[in-house]
Design an enzyme around this catalytic site. Structure first.
Site: not given
Length: 161
Positions: A27-29
């Site tokens: 996932g991407y923050l």
């Protein structure tokens, strides 16, 4: 520094089950710069990628970025996963040896990206990336096509391009 080329896949290599497989969830923050969390089998990693300090070159064929990886524990991954933007990406990654000592990282996407097949190859430098001759099972070179970055793919609801 990470130097890679990315391709669509024309056809899967024979006997795919013979190759090492990693089950990946990521996932991407943040997407500019990229801050990513990844679970790869039982390993957890926080990755920071940026183009800061990298000279832009319109003749470039490979994606070039600064990259730093830091190990995480499972609890930290799960905590950060709740903060990830958009969709988590789920895929199986097969490590397929290629001529010249390279490894093709073949990603077979799951869930909202079902049907998408991508393959990446990392290089020591841009010269070897430019000289790379992909095997017949590789398809179109999408190295510089933003639609095929994992950060962008995390924002789409289904694979349909």
């Amino acid at each position: 520094m990470e130097i890679e080329r990315k391709f669509l896949v024309k056809e899967l290599p024979d006997k795919l089950e013979q190759y090492e497989c990693k089950v990946i969830e990521q996932g991407y923050l943040c997407n500019n710069p990229t801050v990513r969390i990844r679970k790869s089998n039982e390993n957890y990693i926080l990755t920071y990628k940026s183009k800061f300090g990298i000279e832009q070159d319109e003749n470039r064929t490979a994606k070039v970025e600064n990259e730093v990886e830091v190990p995480l524990n499972e609890a930290s991954f799960l905590h950060l996963k709740e903060k990830a933007d958009n969709h988590m990406i789920v895929k199986n990654r097969y490590l397929v040896p290629l001529d010249g000592g390279y490894t093709a990282e073949l990603d077979i996407f799951k869930e909202q990206l079902e049907g998408l097949l991508l393959v990446e190859v990392e290089f020591r430098n841009e010269e070897t990336a430019n000289q790379f001759c992909p095997p017949d099972w590789f398809g179109e070179d999408v190295s510089l096509d933003r639609r095929y970055t994992n950060g962008h793919l995390s924002t789409v609801d289904s694979y349909n391009f």
